[in-house]
Scaffold this active site. Structure first.
Site, PDB file in Angstrom:
ATOM      1  N   ARG A 226      -8.404  -9.752 -10.994  1.00 24.71           N
ATOM      2  CA  ARG A 226      -9.303 -10.149  -9.913  1.00 24.71           C
ATOM      3  C   ARG A 226     -10.287 -11.205 -10.418  1.00 24.71           C
ATOM      4  NH1 ARG A 226      -9.077  -4.432 -10.034  1.00 24.71           N
ATOM      5  NH2 ARG A 226      -8.144  -3.491  -8.176  1.00 24.71           N
TER       6      ARG A 226
ATOM      7  N   ARG B 167      -3.297 -13.602  -7.576  1.00 23.74           N
ATOM      8  CA  ARG B 167      -3.024 -12.175  -7.836  1.00 23.74           C
ATOM      9  C   ARG B 167      -1.821 -11.720  -7.011  1.00 23.74           C
ATOM     10  NH1 ARG B 167      -5.509  -7.374  -9.625  1.00 23.74           N
ATOM     11  NH2 ARG B 167      -5.664  -5.663  -8.133  1.00 23.74           N
TER      12      ARG B 167
ATOM     13  N   LYS C   8     -12.600  -2.272 -11.311  1.00 21.50           N
ATOM     14  CA  LYS C   8     -13.495  -1.639 -10.341  1.00 21.50           C
ATOM     15  C   LYS C   8     -13.924  -0.270 -10.829  1.00 21.50           C
ATOM     16  CE  LYS C   8     -11.862  -3.832  -6.053  1.00 21.50           C
ATOM     17  NZ  LYS C   8     -11.275  -3.589  -4.718  1.00 21.50           N
TER      18      LYS C   8
ATOM     19  N   HIS D 173      -7.419 -14.497  -5.279  1.00 27.83           N
ATOM     20  CA  HIS D 173      -6.571 -13.370  -4.888  1.00 27.83           C
ATOM     21  C   HIS D 173      -5.158 -13.814  -4.552  1.00 27.83           C
ATOM     22  CE1 HIS D 173      -8.302  -9.413  -4.994  1.00 27.83           C
ATOM     23  NE2 HIS D 173      -7.440  -8.989  -4.098  1.00 27.83           N
TER      24      HIS D 173
ATOM     25  N   TYR E 274       3.225  -5.471  -1.347  1.00 23.87           N
ATOM     26  CA  TYR E 274       3.948  -6.620  -1.904  1.00 23.87           C
ATOM     27  C   TYR E 274       5.457  -6.504  -1.742  1.00 23.87           C
ATOM     28  CZ  TYR E 274      -0.545  -7.676  -3.991  1.00 23.87           C
ATOM     29  OH  TYR E 274      -1.868  -7.974  -4.176  1.00 23.87           O
TER      30      TYR E 274
ATOM     31  N   HIS F  83      -4.393  -0.864  -9.503  1.00 27.90           N
ATOM     32  CA  HIS F  83      -4.500  -0.176  -8.219  1.00 27.90           C
ATOM     33  C   HIS F  83      -4.556   1.330  -8.443  1.00 27.90           C
ATOM     34  CE1 HIS F  83      -2.621  -3.656  -5.681  1.00 27.90           C
ATOM     35  NE2 HIS F  83      -3.920  -3.786  -5.833  1.00 27.90           N
TER      36      HIS F  83
END
Length: 301
Positions: A148, A248, A172, A245, A280, A271
């Site tokens: 990210r 990404r 995150k 992104h 995806y 994730h």
């Protein structure tokens, strides 16, 4: 009865201390709670006396404002967590969000670059210039790891292992993961660190361990990184939009197209839920059809 702001502050502290939530998450939750608080105030309803019917009225209001399903879902998620906290602390007798369901998602397919478009982006940087070396290292690393933008701008020199070609990513919620990168990214990073970064760091007023620096020698910001990518698109004479992104998305799509399994891609992207990675798989359907047509005995005409 405590004022609205007191309950909100208690919840924010819970997010920061117990849940270890990122500043971005805390900020978004705070905005969503304030929005709901303004609604309750306009309706003359107390935070603790809110009922399911009031929540339905709030959601109807969001619908009339034509918010996307994704935005509505985020607000519901924030307020669910808030009221779950109030219920846990026994501030309320009943949780009005218990029976509130999420709107069906829009299933928006992520945008990604085709390989020919990417090839042009990799040729625009002046590798004899410190900023050009930095820009090349950025795009090689973003595409080579799928990290990210916040993770990219937060990289510090000790996070890199050029000999093993691995990067320690601070994701995150302060979650860490190691991601590998290839020879192209390693070559671009080594050139930048040994040459371009040294020149840029000499311009800075305060020493920093951050990997990517701006023209004044300070840490590169997320906004600065986006401006760099937009400029590279212009130099490549591309008519496509670019954002970190998108690289990404491209990273994940190209891995799946080349046969990578979903669990590995999930781990590389950082994730928490597999469902976040499954989006995806939509863009790989054309490839699957092509493989089928080329491989199945009864498919070829």
């Amino acid at each position: 009865m405590k004022p609205f702001e007191t309950y909100k502050q208690l919840f924010i502290e819970y997010l920061q201390i117990e849940k270890n939530a990122s500043p971005l998450t805390v900020s978004q939750y705070s905005k969503d709670i304030d929005l709901f608080g303004d609604f309750l105030k306009a309706e003359g309803i107390s935070l603790l006396e809110c009922e399911y019917a009031n929540v339905r009225l709030f959601l109807s209001k969001l619908h009339t404002e034509q918010l996307s399903r994704r935005s509505v879902s985020k607000k519901i998620s924030s307020l669910r967590s808030f009221y779950r906290f109030l219920d846990r602390e026994e501030f309320i007798k009943q949780n009005p969000f218990v029976n509130v369901s999420m709107p069906k998602s829009d299933h928006k397919i992520p945008e990604f670059f085709y390989e020919e478009e990417l090839k042009q982006l990799f040729t625009v940087s002046d590798l004899h210039d410190p900023l050009g070396q930095r820009n090349q290292a950025i795009i090689e690393l973003l595409y080579g790891t799928g990290i990210r933008v916040s993770e990219c701008t937060g990289i510090e020199l000790p996070d890199l292992d050029l000999s093993l070609e691995t990067l320690l990513v601070h994701g995150k919620g302060n979650k860490e993961r190691y991601v590998p990168f290839g020879q192209f990214a390693a070559r671009a990073l080594r050139r930048y660190i040994e040459d371009g970064r040294t020149q840029l760091a000499a311009k800075g007023k305060t020493p920093t361990n951050r990997l990517f620096l701006n023209a004044r020698g300070g840490p590169l910001t997320a906004r600065g990184l986006r401006l760099i990518l937009n400029k590279m698109v212009e130099q490549a004479a591309l008519t496509v939009d670019i954002h970190p992104h998108k690289l990404r998305h491209t990273f994940a799509t190209h891995l799946l197209n080349e046969g990578a399994d979903l669990r590995s891609v999930q781990e590389l992207l950082g994730h928490e839920q597999l469902s976040s990675t499954q989006v995806y798989t939509h863009v790989t359907k054309d490839r699957l059809q092509q493989v089928y047509m080329n491989s199945h005995p009864r498919a070829n005409k």
